[in-house]
Design a protein around this motif. Structure first.
Motif, PDB file in Angstrom:
ATOM      1  N   ILE A  36       0.814  -1.213  -0.127  1.00  0.00           N
ATOM      2  CA  ILE A  36      -0.073   0.232   0.058  1.00  0.00           C
ATOM      3  C   ILE A  36       0.949   1.151   0.085  1.00  0.00           C
ATOM      4  O   ILE A  36       1.883   1.285   0.736  1.00  0.00           O
ATOM      5  CB  ILE A  36      -1.095   0.038   1.102  1.00  0.00           C
ATOM      6  CG1 ILE A  36      -1.949  -1.203   1.187  1.00  0.00           C
ATOM      7  CG2 ILE A  36      -1.573   1.212   1.375  1.00  0.00           C
ATOM      8  CD1 ILE A  36      -2.482  -1.454   2.545  1.00  0.00           C
ATOM      9  N   ASP A  37       0.409   2.358  -0.756  1.00  0.00           N
ATOM     10  CA  ASP A  37       1.211   3.375  -0.998  1.00  0.00           C
ATOM     11  C   ASP A  37       0.878   4.324   0.609  1.00  0.00           C
ATOM     12  O   ASP A  37      -0.318   4.649   0.625  1.00  0.00           O
ATOM     13  CB  ASP A  37       0.900   4.343  -2.107  1.00  0.00           C
ATOM     14  CG  ASP A  37       1.661   5.727  -2.256  1.00  0.00           C
ATOM     15  OD1 ASP A  37       2.781   5.509  -2.031  1.00  0.00           O
ATOM     16  OD2 ASP A  37       0.716   6.635  -2.391  1.00  0.00           O
ATOM     17  N   SER A  40      -1.024   7.735  -0.146  1.00  0.00           N
ATOM     18  CA  SER A  40      -2.468   7.585  -0.604  1.00  0.00           C
ATOM     19  C   SER A  40      -3.387   7.071   0.413  1.00  0.00           C
ATOM     20  O   SER A  40      -4.486   7.296   0.946  1.00  0.00           O
ATOM     21  CB  SER A  40      -2.631   6.412  -1.758  1.00  0.00           C
ATOM     22  OG  SER A  40      -3.938   6.090  -2.078  1.00  0.00           O
ATOM     23  N   LEU A  41      -2.666   6.164   1.637  1.00  0.00           N
ATOM     24  CA  LEU A  41      -3.334   5.791   2.697  1.00  0.00           C
ATOM     25  C   LEU A  41      -3.563   6.964   3.687  1.00  0.00           C
ATOM     26  O   LEU A  41      -4.774   7.007   4.147  1.00  0.00           O
ATOM     27  CB  LEU A  41      -2.506   4.642   3.408  1.00  0.00           C
ATOM     28  CG  LEU A  41      -2.893   4.228   4.730  1.00  0.00           C
ATOM     29  CD1 LEU A  41      -4.311   3.326   4.574  1.00  0.00           C
ATOM     30  CD2 LEU A  41      -1.854   3.607   5.291  1.00  0.00           C
ATOM     31  N   LYS A  44      -6.624   9.173   2.183  1.00  0.00           N
ATOM     32  CA  LYS A  44      -7.982   8.380   2.102  1.00  0.00           C
ATOM     33  C   LYS A  44      -8.401   8.466   3.737  1.00  0.00           C
ATOM     34  O   LYS A  44      -9.573   8.636   3.809  1.00  0.00           O
ATOM     35  CB  LYS A  44      -7.818   7.048   1.811  1.00  0.00           C
ATOM     36  CG  LYS A  44      -7.706   6.720   0.154  1.00  0.00           C
ATOM     37  CD  LYS A  44      -8.666   7.335  -0.758  1.00  0.00           C
ATOM     38  CE  LYS A  44      -8.470   7.110  -2.121  1.00  0.00           C
ATOM     39  NZ  LYS A  44      -9.038   7.601  -2.912  1.00  0.00           N
ATOM     40  N   TYR A 105     -12.240   3.483  -0.908  1.00  0.00           N
ATOM     41  CA  TYR A 105     -11.237   3.657   0.096  1.00  0.00           C
ATOM     42  C   TYR A 105     -10.542   2.319  -0.023  1.00  0.00           C
ATOM     43  O   TYR A 105     -10.284   1.701   1.226  1.00  0.00           O
ATOM     44  CB  TYR A 105     -11.760   3.826   1.594  1.00  0.00           C
ATOM     45  CG  TYR A 105     -12.289   5.302   1.248  1.00  0.00           C
ATOM     46  CD1 TYR A 105     -11.693   6.217   1.359  1.00  0.00           C
ATOM     47  CD2 TYR A 105     -13.878   5.367   1.485  1.00  0.00           C
ATOM     48  CE1 TYR A 105     -12.493   7.617   1.692  1.00  0.00           C
ATOM     49  CE2 TYR A 105     -14.407   6.718   1.363  1.00  0.00           C
ATOM     50  CZ  TYR A 105     -13.683   7.534   1.500  1.00  0.00           C
ATOM     51  OH  TYR A 105     -14.570   8.806   1.483  1.00  0.00           O
ATOM     52  N   SER A 106     -10.197   1.662  -1.193  1.00  0.00           N
ATOM     53  CA  SER A 106      -9.965   0.324  -1.237  1.00  0.00           C
ATOM     54  C   SER A 106      -8.554   0.242  -0.475  1.00  0.00           C
ATOM     55  O   SER A 106      -8.170  -0.950  -0.003  1.00  0.00           O
ATOM     56  CB  SER A 106      -9.669  -0.165  -2.586  1.00  0.00           C
ATOM     57  OG  SER A 106      -8.637   0.679  -3.414  1.00  0.00           O
ATOM     58  N   GLU A 107      -7.526   1.082  -0.681  1.00  0.00           N
ATOM     59  CA  GLU A 107      -6.261   0.948   0.080  1.00  0.00           C
ATOM     60  C   GLU A 107      -6.594   0.810   1.569  1.00  0.00           C
ATOM     61  O   GLU A 107      -5.859  -0.142   2.281  1.00  0.00           O
ATOM     62  CB  GLU A 107      -5.216   2.343   0.063  1.00  0.00           C
ATOM     63  CG  GLU A 107      -4.871   2.621  -1.620  1.00  0.00           C
ATOM     64  CD  GLU A 107      -5.818   3.319  -2.210  1.00  0.00           C
ATOM     65  OE1 GLU A 107      -6.918   3.713  -1.757  1.00  0.00           O
ATOM     66  OE2 GLU A 107      -5.546   3.782  -3.477  1.00  0.00           O
ATOM     67  N   LYS A 110      -8.130  -2.541   2.168  1.00  0.00           N
ATOM     68  CA  LYS A 110      -7.002  -3.638   2.026  1.00  0.00           C
ATOM     69  C   LYS A 110      -6.007  -3.812   3.115  1.00  0.00           C
ATOM     70  O   LYS A 110      -5.716  -5.027   3.647  1.00  0.00           O
ATOM     71  CB  LYS A 110      -6.040  -3.120   0.804  1.00  0.00           C
ATOM     72  CG  LYS A 110      -5.100  -4.237   0.302  1.00  0.00           C
ATOM     73  CD  LYS A 110      -4.424  -3.972  -0.905  1.00  0.00           C
ATOM     74  CE  LYS A 110      -3.129  -4.862  -1.361  1.00  0.00           C
ATOM     75  NZ  LYS A 110      -2.337  -4.500  -2.599  1.00  0.00           N
TER      76      LYS A 110
END
Length: 176
Positions: A36-37, A40-41, A44, A105-107, A110
Motif C-alpha cells: 500500500i502507498d 495514498s493511505l 484516504k 477507500y480500497s487502500e 486492503k
C-alpha cells in the motif's frame, strides 16, 4: 521469543488500526507487507476522518467491542459457559464496520482486511496439512486430488447440513 515480542510491539499500531483507524499514527503502521502507498493511505484516512458517518461507524464499533468484553466477563464470572456462544463474534463486528466503507477507500480496506491474516494464515495452513495427512494415509493413498480437496473442505469447514430437510426432498425406494 524475544524477537517475537519485539515484532509484536512493532506491529502494535498496525493491529490497533483495525478497530481505531483514525487514532493510529500511519507512520508506525507496517504497510510494506500489504503493498500500500503511504501517501495514498494517509489521504484516504484523512478524508474518511472528516466524514461523520464513517468516523461514527468506528466510534460505534469501539463501544460495541467494549460492551462485548463486559458481557464475556459477566458470563465467565457467573460461570455461564453456554452464554458465551450467544455473544456475537468480535471479527464479525469488525468486518461489518469495514464492509460498510465504500470501495473508493480500497487502500484503507486492503490494510484492514490484511492485518488479521498475519496470525491466522499460519494456523490455517498447519491445520489443513494435518487434516490432509490424516485423510490421505497409506491406506487411502490412491485418492485423487479432486476427492482429497473435497474431503479437506468437509474436514476444515464448520458446515452442518440440515439432514432432515435433505431427506424429505429425496424419494424413498420401495422394495417389491
Amino acid at each position: 521469543m524475544d524477537s517475537l515480542r519485539e515484532q509484536f510491539k512493532t506491529n502494535k499500531s498496525t493491529l490497533a488500526f483495525i478497530v481505531n483507524p483514525f487514532n493510529t499514527n500511519t507512520n508506525e503502521i507496517n504497510i510494506e507487507t500489504f503493498g500500500i502507498d503511504a501517501g495514498s493511505l494517509q489521504m484516504k484516512l484523512l478524508y474518511l476522518k472528516t466524514k461523520d458517518l464513517w468516523s461514527g461507524k468506528f466510534t460505534e464499533l469501539k463501544s460495541k467491542l467494549e460492551e462485548l468484553e463486559v458481557q464475556k466477563f459477566m458470563h465467565i464470572a457467573q460461570r455461564k459457559w453456554t452464554g458465551l456462544k450467544e455473544i456475537p463474534r468480535v471479527e464479525a463486528l469488525i468486518f461489518g464496520a469495514w464492509n460498510s466503507i465504500p470501495e473508493c477507500y480500497s487502500e484503507v480496506k486492503k490494510l484492514a482486511y490484511g492485518v488479521p491474516t498475519i496470525f491466522g494464515s499460519t494456523y490455517s495452513c498447519e491445520q489443513a496439512f494435518s487434516c490432509m495427512n490424516i485423510i490421505k494415509s497409506k491406506v487411502r493413498s490412491q485418492l485423487t486430488n479432486k476427492n482429497l480437496e473435497s474431503c479437506l473442505k468437509l474436514k476444515t469447514t464448520s458446515y452442518k447440513p440440515d439432514l432432515v430437510k435433505l431427506s424429505k426432498g429425496m424419494q424413498s425406494q420401495c422394495s417389491l
